[in-house]
Design a protein around this motif. Sequence first.
Motif, PDB file in Angstrom:
ATOM      1  N   LEU A  71       4.538   1.386   3.275  1.00 27.67           N
ATOM      2  CA  LEU A  71       4.308   0.887   4.643  1.00 27.67           C
ATOM      3  C   LEU A  71       4.917  -0.488   4.871  1.00 27.67           C
ATOM      4  N   ARG A  72       5.535  -0.639   6.058  1.00 30.14           N
ATOM      5  CA  ARG A  72       6.005  -1.969   6.473  1.00 30.14           C
ATOM      6  C   ARG A  72       5.550  -2.176   7.901  1.00 30.14           C
ATOM      7  N   PHE A  73       5.352  -3.428   8.271  1.00 39.76           N
ATOM      8  CA  PHE A  73       4.831  -3.716   9.603  1.00 39.76           C
ATOM      9  C   PHE A  73       5.849  -4.531  10.387  1.00 39.76           C
ATOM     10  N   GLU A  74       5.978  -4.223  11.690  1.00 44.56           N
ATOM     11  CA  GLU A  74       6.991  -4.858  12.549  1.00 44.56           C
ATOM     12  C   GLU A  74       8.356  -4.860  11.835  1.00 44.56           C
ATOM     13  N   HIS A  75       8.761  -3.680  11.442  1.00 45.99           N
ATOM     14  CA  HIS A  75       9.976  -3.514  10.649  1.00 45.99           C
ATOM     15  C   HIS A  75      11.177  -3.212  11.561  1.00 45.99           C
ATOM     16  N   PRO A  76      12.280  -3.978  11.467  1.00 39.92           N
ATOM     17  CA  PRO A  76      13.437  -3.750  12.350  1.00 39.92           C
ATOM     18  C   PRO A  76      14.085  -2.379  12.110  1.00 39.92           C
ATOM     19  N   LEU A  77      14.395  -1.687  13.210  1.00 39.04           N
ATOM     20  CA  LEU A  77      14.928  -0.325  13.096  1.00 39.04           C
ATOM     21  C   LEU A  77      16.434  -0.239  13.296  1.00 39.04           C
ATOM     22  N   ARG A  78      17.013  -1.310  13.832  1.00 39.74           N
ATOM     23  CA  ARG A  78      18.438  -1.298  14.201  1.00 39.74           C
ATOM     24  C   ARG A  78      19.331  -0.716  13.100  1.00 39.74           C
ATOM     25  N   ARG A  79      19.116  -1.129  11.859  1.00 32.39           N
ATOM     26  CA  ARG A  79      20.026  -0.681  10.802  1.00 32.39           C
ATOM     27  C   ARG A  79      19.806   0.775  10.380  1.00 32.39           C
ATOM     28  N   PHE A 102       6.209   1.121   9.902  1.00 30.58           N
ATOM     29  CA  PHE A 102       7.329   1.924   9.401  1.00 30.58           C
ATOM     30  C   PHE A 102       6.896   2.490   8.058  1.00 30.58           C
ATOM     31  N   ALA A 103       6.906   3.812   7.944  1.00 27.74           N
ATOM     32  CA  ALA A 103       6.419   4.450   6.720  1.00 27.74           C
ATOM     33  C   ALA A 103       7.538   5.208   6.041  1.00 27.74           C
ATOM     34  N   GLU A 104       7.723   4.947   4.751  1.00 29.14           N
ATOM     35  CA  GLU A 104       8.764   5.655   3.997  1.00 29.14           C
ATOM     36  C   GLU A 104       8.143   6.406   2.813  1.00 29.14           C
ATOM     37  N   PRO A 105       7.536   7.566   3.101  1.00 32.03           N
ATOM     38  CA  PRO A 105       6.965   8.352   2.010  1.00 32.03           C
ATOM     39  C   PRO A 105       8.057   9.002   1.167  1.00 32.03           C
ATOM     40  N   THR A 106       7.763   9.151  -0.127  1.00 31.54           N
ATOM     41  CA  THR A 106       8.783   9.710  -1.022  1.00 31.54           C
ATOM     42  C   THR A 106       8.458  11.138  -1.478  1.00 31.54           C
ATOM     43  N   ASP A 107       7.256  11.610  -1.173  1.00 30.35           N
ATOM     44  CA  ASP A 107       6.944  13.003  -1.498  1.00 30.35           C
ATOM     45  C   ASP A 107       5.863  13.518  -0.545  1.00 30.35           C
ATOM     46  N   MET A 108       5.533  14.795  -0.701  1.00 31.98           N
ATOM     47  CA  MET A 108       4.631  15.431   0.244  1.00 31.98           C
ATOM     48  C   MET A 108       3.239  14.783   0.250  1.00 31.98           C
ATOM     49  N   GLY A 109       2.740  14.448  -0.965  1.00 29.63           N
ATOM     50  CA  GLY A 109       1.409  13.851  -1.066  1.00 29.63           C
ATOM     51  C   GLY A 109       1.366  12.510  -0.334  1.00 29.63           C
ATOM     52  N   GLN A 110       2.406  11.715  -0.522  1.00 21.78           N
ATOM     53  CA  GLN A 110       2.443  10.404   0.125  1.00 21.78           C
ATOM     54  C   GLN A 110       2.594  10.557   1.650  1.00 21.78           C
ATOM     55  N   LEU A 111       3.368  11.559   2.054  1.00 19.71           N
ATOM     56  CA  LEU A 111       3.533  11.812   3.494  1.00 19.71           C
ATOM     57  C   LEU A 111       2.186  12.178   4.120  1.00 19.71           C
ATOM     58  N   GLN A 112       1.413  13.037   3.434  1.00 21.13           N
ATOM     59  CA  GLN A 112       0.102  13.419   3.971  1.00 21.13           C
ATOM     60  C   GLN A 112      -0.805  12.194   4.090  1.00 21.13           C
ATOM     61  N   GLU A 113      -0.727  11.337   3.079  1.00 20.41           N
ATOM     62  CA  GLU A 113      -1.578  10.143   3.055  1.00 20.41           C
ATOM     63  C   GLU A 113      -1.180   9.166   4.165  1.00 20.41           C
ATOM     64  N   VAL A 114       0.115   9.033   4.370  1.00 19.51           N
ATOM     65  CA  VAL A 114       0.634   8.152   5.420  1.00 19.51           C
ATOM     66  C   VAL A 114       0.164   8.661   6.797  1.00 19.51           C
ATOM     67  N   GLY A 120      11.360  -2.098  20.721  1.00 14.43           N
ATOM     68  CA  GLY A 120      10.880  -1.402  19.533  1.00 14.43           C
ATOM     69  C   GLY A 120       9.975  -0.228  19.870  1.00 14.43           C
ATOM     70  N   VAL A 121       9.273   0.250  18.858  1.00 17.45           N
ATOM     71  CA  VAL A 121       8.457   1.462  18.988  1.00 17.45           C
ATOM     72  C   VAL A 121       7.035   1.131  18.588  1.00 17.45           C
ATOM     73  N   ARG A 122       6.086   1.401  19.486  1.00 18.18           N
ATOM     74  CA  ARG A 122       4.675   1.227  19.119  1.00 18.18           C
ATOM     75  C   ARG A 122       4.265   2.443  18.291  1.00 18.18           C
ATOM     76  N   GLY A 123       3.303   2.263  17.416  1.00 11.44           N
ATOM     77  CA  GLY A 123       2.865   3.372  16.580  1.00 11.44           C
ATOM     78  C   GLY A 123       3.622   3.392  15.259  1.00 11.44           C
ATOM     79  N   MET A 124       3.606   4.551  14.619  1.00 10.58           N
ATOM     80  CA  MET A 124       4.170   4.656  13.269  1.00 10.58           C
ATOM     81  C   MET A 124       5.448   5.509  13.276  1.00 10.58           C
ATOM     82  N   VAL A 125       6.514   4.945  12.723  1.00  9.10           N
ATOM     83  CA  VAL A 125       7.764   5.673  12.580  1.00  9.10           C
ATOM     84  C   VAL A 125       7.877   6.113  11.117  1.00  9.10           C
ATOM     85  N   VAL A 126       7.988   7.421  10.913  1.00 13.92           N
ATOM     86  CA  VAL A 126       8.085   7.960   9.547  1.00 13.92           C
ATOM     87  C   VAL A 126       9.554   8.216   9.220  1.00 13.92           C
TER      88      VAL A 126
END
Length: 292
Positions: free
Chosen positions: A10-18, A31-43, A69-75
């Motif tokens: 998880l990152r907060f107020e994370h720039p998306l431009r790049r 901004f959530a960057e899960p690396t597998d299914m279990g982490q995605l479910q948890e996120v 930017g985007v309010r809420g969570m970007v996966v």
Amino acid sequence: MAREAIEDALRFEHPLRRYTSFRVGGCAEVFAEPTDMGQLQEVLRYGNEQGLDVSVLGKGCNVLISDDGVRGMVVHLTGWYFNRIEKRGDGMIVCGGGANLSRLVADTAQWGLEGLETLVGVPGSLGGAVAMNAGGRHGAIGSYVRGVTSIGYDGEIHHYGSEEIEFGYRCSSLSGEIIMDAELELVTGDKDAISTRMSDIFHQKNKTQPLTSRSAGCVFKNPEGHSAGALIDTLGLKSMRIGDAAVSGKHANFIINLGSATASQIMELICKIRDEVKRRYGQILDMEIKIW
Ligand SMILES: Cc1cc2nc3c(=O)[nH]c(=O)nc-3n(C[C@H](O)[C@H](O)[C@H](O)COP(=O)(O)OP(=O)(O)OC[C@H]3O[C@@H](n4cnc5c(N)ncnc54)[C@H](O)[C@@H]3O)c2cc1C
């Protein structure tokens, strides 16, 4: 899985431009960057607990993200599991939702499997391509999809066979879900012929589209029986510019960022084009790119 297990994701107020091909846009609230299914479910569980709206970003090649930017969570799917491309028997390929589409196209051509060479020059992820039914005059990815495993924003996992998925013109019935992987069926072909076809299609695209500029591909869908690019071109709008946002001189349905364009300049240009096409031709241009 314990909460600590997703802290790294998880990152907060994370720039998306790049993360976008336009190279514009503000921050994701989460901004959530899960690396597998279990982490995605948890996120997703975390997002639901916090009452966050969820959206999924692939390689950002078809989105225009607001400067605010985007309010809420970007996966954003990352890691080996979501990037894998596996060849099974009989032309079946299993591919993670975050996998690079260009790599998939190159790998399958290399394996002598026919079909995806038509998608050469289309950037993005497998998940974005399937959700958007990416393609063009030579066909779209939906015709090769045999199954999809996805997860709803509520955390529920779904397995769909091809007969349960609807593919249309740059859309599918899978919106509102996160595609974790897809199974594609290709047929064995002649490797040299596939490679020749791929390079012919690429050269044709490269001649007519600004493939190396910062863009998000075609901005508008083609109205029934018309080419959006031709309509814009005949209005003399090619190379029209607002700040560093410009209509491409190579293809009028592409808007390019010449350097320091903002999302609002791109949006202003989009509105001008739409207004002018409506005024002169009475055609309403629908958006192909997604506005966030
Ligand atoms: C130079 C250039 C040329 C292009 N040419 C073409 C072309 O010929 N044909 C064509 O169809 N497109 C083209 N595009 C547009 C783009 O490449 C495709 O739409 C691509 O499939 C987008 O993939 P992405 O991962 O970048 O998706 P993103 O832009 O990140 O997202 C697009 C949509 O897909 C959704 N999405 C992304 N990942 C997932 C996932 N895992 N699960 C569910 N939904 C998801 C997003 O929420 C969003 O709604 C072009 C773009 C560029 C920059």
